[in-house]
Design a protein around this motif. Structure first.
Motif, short mmCIF file in Angstrom:
data_model
loop_
_atom_site.label_atom_id
_atom_site.label_comp_id
_atom_site.label_asym_id
_atom_site.label_seq_id
_atom_site.Cartn_x
_atom_site.Cartn_y
_atom_site.Cartn_z
N LEU A 53 22.78 -26.49 -17.73
CA LEU A 53 21.62 -26.38 -17.32
C LEU A 53 21.73 -26.00 -16.11
CD1 LEU A 53 19.54 -28.73 -19.34
CD2 LEU A 53 19.72 -26.29 -19.92
N LYS A 54 21.07 -25.89 -15.19
CA LYS A 54 20.75 -25.69 -13.81
C LYS A 54 21.28 -27.30 -13.25
CE LYS A 54 17.88 -22.14 -13.03
NZ LYS A 54 16.16 -21.81 -12.80
N SER B 203 20.29 -28.91 -10.95
CA SER B 203 18.64 -30.06 -10.25
C SER B 203 18.26 -30.95 -11.39
CB SER B 203 17.61 -29.09 -9.32
OG SER B 203 17.29 -27.75 -10.39
N LEU B 204 18.22 -29.48 -13.09
CA LEU B 204 17.79 -30.47 -14.44
C LEU B 204 19.22 -31.25 -14.18
CD1 LEU B 204 16.68 -26.83 -15.36
CD2 LEU B 204 15.43 -28.74 -15.42
N LYS C 175 15.29 -38.21 -15.92
CA LYS C 175 15.24 -37.59 -17.00
C LYS C 175 16.56 -37.24 -17.91
CE LYS C 175 10.89 -36.13 -19.43
NZ LYS C 175 10.37 -35.47 -20.42
N ILE D 233 11.06 -23.08 -9.29
CA ILE D 233 11.67 -22.70 -10.87
C ILE D 233 11.66 -24.49 -11.71
CG2 ILE D 233 13.80 -21.96 -11.58
CD1 ILE D 233 13.77 -19.91 -9.61
N ASP D 234 12.71 -25.40 -10.81
CA ASP D 234 13.20 -26.59 -11.14
C ASP D 234 11.89 -26.98 -11.64
OD1 ASP D 234 15.53 -25.68 -10.40
OD2 ASP D 234 15.37 -26.90 -8.49
N GLN E 155 11.04 -25.43 -15.07
CA GLN E 155 12.17 -25.66 -16.02
C GLN E 155 12.31 -27.12 -16.25
OE1 GLN E 155 15.57 -23.23 -15.70
NE2 GLN E 155 14.24 -21.75 -16.95
N ARG E 156 11.70 -28.11 -16.08
CA ARG E 156 10.98 -29.16 -16.48
C ARG E 156 11.58 -29.94 -17.80
NH1 ARG E 156 11.67 -33.34 -12.20
NH2 ARG E 156 13.55 -32.36 -11.18
N ALA F 262 16.66 -21.34 -22.28
CA ALA F 262 16.00 -21.63 -20.66
C ALA F 262 15.96 -20.43 -19.89
CB ALA F 262 17.62 -22.43 -20.17
#
Lengths: 172, 189
Positions: free
Chosen positions: A80-81, A83-84, A89, B20-21, B24-25, B64
């Motif tokens: 995933l990205k 930042s994710l 979490k 975006i982040d 997309q959480r 995603a």
């Protein structure tokens, strides 16, 4: 009251019908068992369906390692990205272990909960019964006194003292 | 002037990325909520831990990138269907690979033995092969019902069919599996 009796009777009839039908046409019926013991085609069918069910049970009962969820999460989060991936979490998910379902966790308290619910229901019904009896008693008493007044001092005065409530019928 | 433009551009990029982040959480929340069920289903379909991790990763990667990062309307349905499809494709690939290798190395008759009948691993593998051969509508129902242990109502919502149809499909799938598994047994004997 009448509807409750009818429902009970309906329930009894349904139970009786179910019992009679399953005795006649269920898998435990004598003719069915006799047929199965003599019919190779049915035997083959039952055996093959049984084999599928056995295989499904074997699939379900096969355990995996405890950390599989953790590893799967780690691998999935890795693509995933950025930042994710850095989110708190995500960190939590990387260390998650499988937990038993809510039903499984609280299953042992099922009987106690059912008993408690039954007690609460009985108390509730008793309370409702007592209050409804009291209110009926009060209404009947008022009616009697009203009738007494109506016969002694006249209907008009009785109406003034005991004004009629909506839904109440005047008994004279 | 140029520096200012560059800094504005950077600021804009940062703001867009942040948006975006934030949007997309939900992927992480979905993973938290349905991860365990998905892993269980994938494990039962695939029976191999590395394959489970790969299928799981593939599922969330597809989630995603769904319509450029949009959230599907019914996430549970989406991830279960995607995971199911991914797992079945992997299973088919594995089966064809195994067949190719076994055909080259071991003669077919030698594989069978009376002990195999009682061997649960053999049964499981045969069932997996048969499930992979099922038509899509029957396969979806049998995997969601038997391997993911979802209720008929949940299956109906996921597949967009009625609960009664799901019951019928499950029955048909079991019948078909029973026939194929018997044939498999006869062929091996």
């Amino acid at each position: 009251m009448k509807s409750i009796t009818t429902n009970n009777r309906c329930g009894q009839i349904r139970a009786w019908l179910h019992k009679a039908i399953s005795r006649r046409f269920g898998p435990d019926a004598d003719w069915f068992q006799n047929h199965i013991s003599n019919c190779p085609r049915c035997q083959r069918r039952i055996v093959s369906v049984g084999r599928v069910n056995l295989a499904l049970s074997a699939l379900k009962s096969q355990p995996h390692k405890l950390d599989l969820l953790m590893r799967a999460n780690t691998q999935a989060i890795g693509v995933l990205k950025h930042s994710l991936r850095e989110a708190p979490k995500a960190e939590e998910l990387r260390t998650t272990l499988p937990e038993p379902k809510m039903l499984e966790r609280w299953g042992k308290y099922r009987c106690s909960a059912a008993n408690l619910a039954a007690c609460v229901a009985i108390l509730f019904l008793m309370k409702i019964g007592i209050f409804s009896s009291m209110s009926e008693f009060q209404t009947q008493g008022q009616k009697v006194i009203r009738q007494y007044y109506a016969s002694r001092v006249g209907g008009d005065l009785a109406d003034e003292i005991f004004p009629e409530r909506p839904g109440e019928t005047n008994v004279r | 002037m140029f520096n200012k433009a560059v800094s504005f551009e950077l600021l804009w990029d940062f703001a867009v990325t942040e948006t975006i982040d934030e949007s997309q959480r939900w992927i992480l929340s979905t993973m938290q909520r349905h991860g365990q069920e998905l892993v269980t289903m994938l494990w039962r379909i695939l029976g191999n831990e590395q394959d489970v991790c790969d299928a799981y990763q593939n599922t969330f990667l597809q989630l995603a990138h769904y319509k450029g990062g949009q959230r599907p309307e019914y996430i549970r349905a989406y991830i279960f269907r995607v995971a199911n499809n991914v797992a079945i494709s992997m299973l088919r690939r594995r089966i064809s690979e195994q067949k190719r290798v076994s055909a080259a190395v071991v003669p077919r008759k030698d594989v069978s033995s009376p002990a195999n009948e009682l061997d649960s691993k053999y049964l499981q593998e045969t069932l997996r092969c048969c499930i992979a051969r099922l038509p899509e509508h029957l396969r979806n129902v049998i995997t969601l019902r038997e391997l993911a242990e979802l209720s008929y109502g949940q299956i109906a919502r996921i597949l967009g069919i009625s609960a009664a149809t799901a019951r019928v499909y499950r029955y048909k799938a079991v019948q078909l599996l029973a026939v194929w598994m018997s044939k498999e047994k006869v062929e091996r004997q």
